[in-house]
Design a protein around this motif. Structure first.
Motif, PDB file in Angstrom:
ATOM      1  N   THR A 198     -34.894-101.575 -29.251  1.00 46.07           N
ATOM      2  CA  THR A 198     -35.944-102.259 -28.478  1.00 46.07           C
ATOM      3  C   THR A 198     -35.719-103.762 -28.373  1.00 46.07           C
ATOM      4  O   THR A 198     -36.452-104.447 -27.667  1.00 46.07           O
ATOM      5  CB  THR A 198     -37.315-102.030 -29.131  1.00 46.07           C
ATOM      6  OG1 THR A 198     -37.269-102.519 -30.481  1.00 46.07           O
ATOM      7  CG2 THR A 198     -37.674-100.548 -29.134  1.00 46.07           C
ATOM      8  N   ASP A 199     -34.728-104.278 -29.097  1.00 47.17           N
ATOM      9  CA  ASP A 199     -34.518-105.722 -29.074  1.00 47.17           C
ATOM     10  C   ASP A 199     -33.694-106.161 -27.850  1.00 47.17           C
ATOM     11  O   ASP A 199     -32.949-105.343 -27.318  1.00 47.17           O
ATOM     12  CB  ASP A 199     -33.849-106.173 -30.384  1.00 47.17           C
ATOM     13  CG  ASP A 199     -32.459-105.572 -30.603  1.00 47.17           C
ATOM     14  OD1 ASP A 199     -32.315-104.336 -30.482  1.00 47.17           O
ATOM     15  OD2 ASP A 199     -31.518-106.326 -30.875  1.00 47.17           O
ATOM     16  N   PRO A 200     -33.879-107.404 -27.371  1.00 45.39           N
ATOM     17  CA  PRO A 200     -34.611-108.513 -28.011  1.00 45.39           C
ATOM     18  C   PRO A 200     -36.112-108.484 -27.820  1.00 45.39           C
ATOM     19  O   PRO A 200     -36.790-109.327 -28.388  1.00 45.39           O
ATOM     20  CB  PRO A 200     -34.007-109.755 -27.350  1.00 45.39           C
ATOM     21  CG  PRO A 200     -33.646-109.290 -25.982  1.00 45.39           C
ATOM     22  CD  PRO A 200     -33.168-107.876 -26.163  1.00 45.39           C
ATOM     23  N   GLY A 210     -29.546-107.043 -22.772  1.00 42.18           N
ATOM     24  CA  GLY A 210     -30.217-106.869 -24.046  1.00 42.18           C
ATOM     25  C   GLY A 210     -29.766-105.592 -24.737  1.00 42.18           C
ATOM     26  O   GLY A 210     -29.324-104.641 -24.075  1.00 42.18           O
ATOM     27  N   HIS A 211     -29.879-105.584 -26.045  1.00 38.56           N
ATOM     28  CA  HIS A 211     -29.508-104.379 -26.786  1.00 38.56           C
ATOM     29  C   HIS A 211     -30.292-103.166 -26.263  1.00 38.56           C
ATOM     30  O   HIS A 211     -29.755-102.070 -26.138  1.00 38.56           O
ATOM     31  CB  HIS A 211     -29.777-104.599 -28.286  1.00 38.56           C
ATOM     32  CG  HIS A 211     -29.028-103.667 -29.168  1.00 38.56           C
ATOM     33  ND1 HIS A 211     -29.212-103.614 -30.526  1.00 38.56           N
ATOM     34  CD2 HIS A 211     -28.080-102.726 -28.885  1.00 38.56           C
ATOM     35  CE1 HIS A 211     -28.408-102.693 -31.034  1.00 38.56           C
ATOM     36  NE2 HIS A 211     -27.711-102.144 -30.066  1.00 38.56           N
ATOM     37  N   SER A 212     -31.578-103.402 -25.929  1.00 34.94           N
ATOM     38  CA  SER A 212     -32.412-102.302 -25.430  1.00 34.94           C
ATOM     39  C   SER A 212     -31.918-101.767 -24.084  1.00 34.94           C
ATOM     40  O   SER A 212     -32.207-100.611 -23.735  1.00 34.94           O
ATOM     41  CB  SER A 212     -33.862-102.764 -25.300  1.00 34.94           C
ATOM     42  OG  SER A 212     -33.955-103.912 -24.485  1.00 34.94           O
ATOM     43  N   ILE A 265     -27.735-109.642 -26.145  1.00 30.31           N
ATOM     44  CA  ILE A 265     -28.745-110.381 -26.897  1.00 30.31           C
ATOM     45  C   ILE A 265     -29.537-109.409 -27.780  1.00 30.31           C
ATOM     46  O   ILE A 265     -29.967-108.347 -27.315  1.00 30.31           O
ATOM     47  CB  ILE A 265     -29.720-111.109 -25.942  1.00 30.31           C
ATOM     48  CG1 ILE A 265     -28.969-111.979 -24.933  1.00 30.31           C
ATOM     49  CG2 ILE A 265     -30.746-111.914 -26.750  1.00 30.31           C
ATOM     50  CD1 ILE A 265     -28.320-113.199 -25.498  1.00 30.31           C
ATOM     51  N   HIS A 266     -29.716-109.820 -29.042  1.00 26.14           N
ATOM     52  CA  HIS A 266     -30.483-109.021 -30.011  1.00 26.14           C
ATOM     53  C   HIS A 266     -31.537-109.910 -30.678  1.00 26.14           C
ATOM     54  O   HIS A 266     -31.460-111.133 -30.627  1.00 26.14           O
ATOM     55  CB  HIS A 266     -29.585-108.551 -31.163  1.00 26.14           C
ATOM     56  CG  HIS A 266     -28.356-107.790 -30.795  1.00 26.14           C
ATOM     57  ND1 HIS A 266     -28.238-106.430 -30.964  1.00 26.14           N
ATOM     58  CD2 HIS A 266     -27.159-108.208 -30.307  1.00 26.14           C
ATOM     59  CE1 HIS A 266     -27.024-106.038 -30.610  1.00 26.14           C
ATOM     60  NE2 HIS A 266     -26.348-107.097 -30.201  1.00 26.14           N
ATOM     61  N   ASN A 267     -32.461-109.251 -31.398  1.00 24.74           N
ATOM     62  CA  ASN A 267     -33.220-109.985 -32.412  1.00 24.74           C
ATOM     63  C   ASN A 267     -33.113-109.250 -33.729  1.00 24.74           C
ATOM     64  O   ASN A 267     -32.890-108.031 -33.771  1.00 24.74           O
ATOM     65  CB  ASN A 267     -34.694-110.233 -32.004  1.00 24.74           C
ATOM     66  CG  ASN A 267     -35.585-109.017 -32.157  1.00 24.74           C
ATOM     67  OD1 ASN A 267     -35.624-108.373 -33.208  1.00 24.74           O
ATOM     68  ND2 ASN A 267     -36.338-108.699 -31.103  1.00 24.74           N
TER      69      ASN A 267
HETATM   70 ZN   LIG Z   1     -29.823-105.205 -31.643  1.00 20.72          ZN
END
Ligand SMILES: [Zn+2]
Length: 178
Positions: free
Chosen positions: A165-167, A155-157, A37-39
């Protein structure tokens, strides 16, 4: 979008499909076991425009925004992008490798793009995501799980700590449960 499945070609048929060329073959096509999951928002924290589509299709104009000049050279993509209103856009077949994670490691395995599906939520680290986005996300996750042996959602982080740092803290992880 209940009960919509991903077809054998890796396409979520109810999504709008916009092909990215920043995609290639997975080294092990049968190994699709992680959702990341990213933002993202372009320009940062501005929603509803075409910046993300332009980035993923190598059409971002570096003169349009100072931040665009920093990132326009990047060759990146994601399988999915969920807009603030819940609209779902797909850029790559789930059977193929999208370029969303970069340098990354999950449970000792590097290069998470090889075995993951990337989902970008239109948003930022600094504000909540929309209920409609979670609705689409839950349908999408259920559809992905129906076709692929997903072991975890992360999460990507979590797979690129110190670099990404995303999501972000506003993402509600309980809403990935299907
Ligand atoms: Zn990302």
């Amino acid at each position: 979008m209940q009960n919509i499945q991903i077809n054998s070609k890796g396409i979520f048929t109810e999504a709008k499909f916009i092909a990215s060329s920043n995609v290639d073959a997975r080294p092990s096509p049968e190994d699709i076991s992680l959702i990341v999951i990213h933002n993202i928002s372009l320009p940062p924290r501005q929603y509803g425009g075409n910046g993300v589509i332009e980035l993923f299709t190598n059409q971002l104009n570096p003169d349009e925004h100072p931040y665009y000049a920093e990132i326009a050279h990047l060759k990146v993509s994601s399988h999915f992008f969920i807009r603030r209103d819940g609209e779902l856009i797909q850029f790559a077949s789930c059977n193929d490798r999208a370029w969303h994670a970069g340098a990354s490691i999950w449970q000792g395995r590097e290069q998470c793009n090889d075995f993951s599906i990337g989902i970008e939520l239109e948003g930022s680290d600094f504000e909540v995501f929309e209920p409609l986005q979670y609705e689409t996300l839950q349908t999408l996750i259920a559809s992905i799980k129906a076709r692929y042996p997903i072991q975890a959602i992360t999460g990507h982080s979590d797979i690129s700590p110190g670099r990404k740092t995303d999501p972000g803290a506003y993402f509600v992880w309980t809403r990935t449960k299907t």
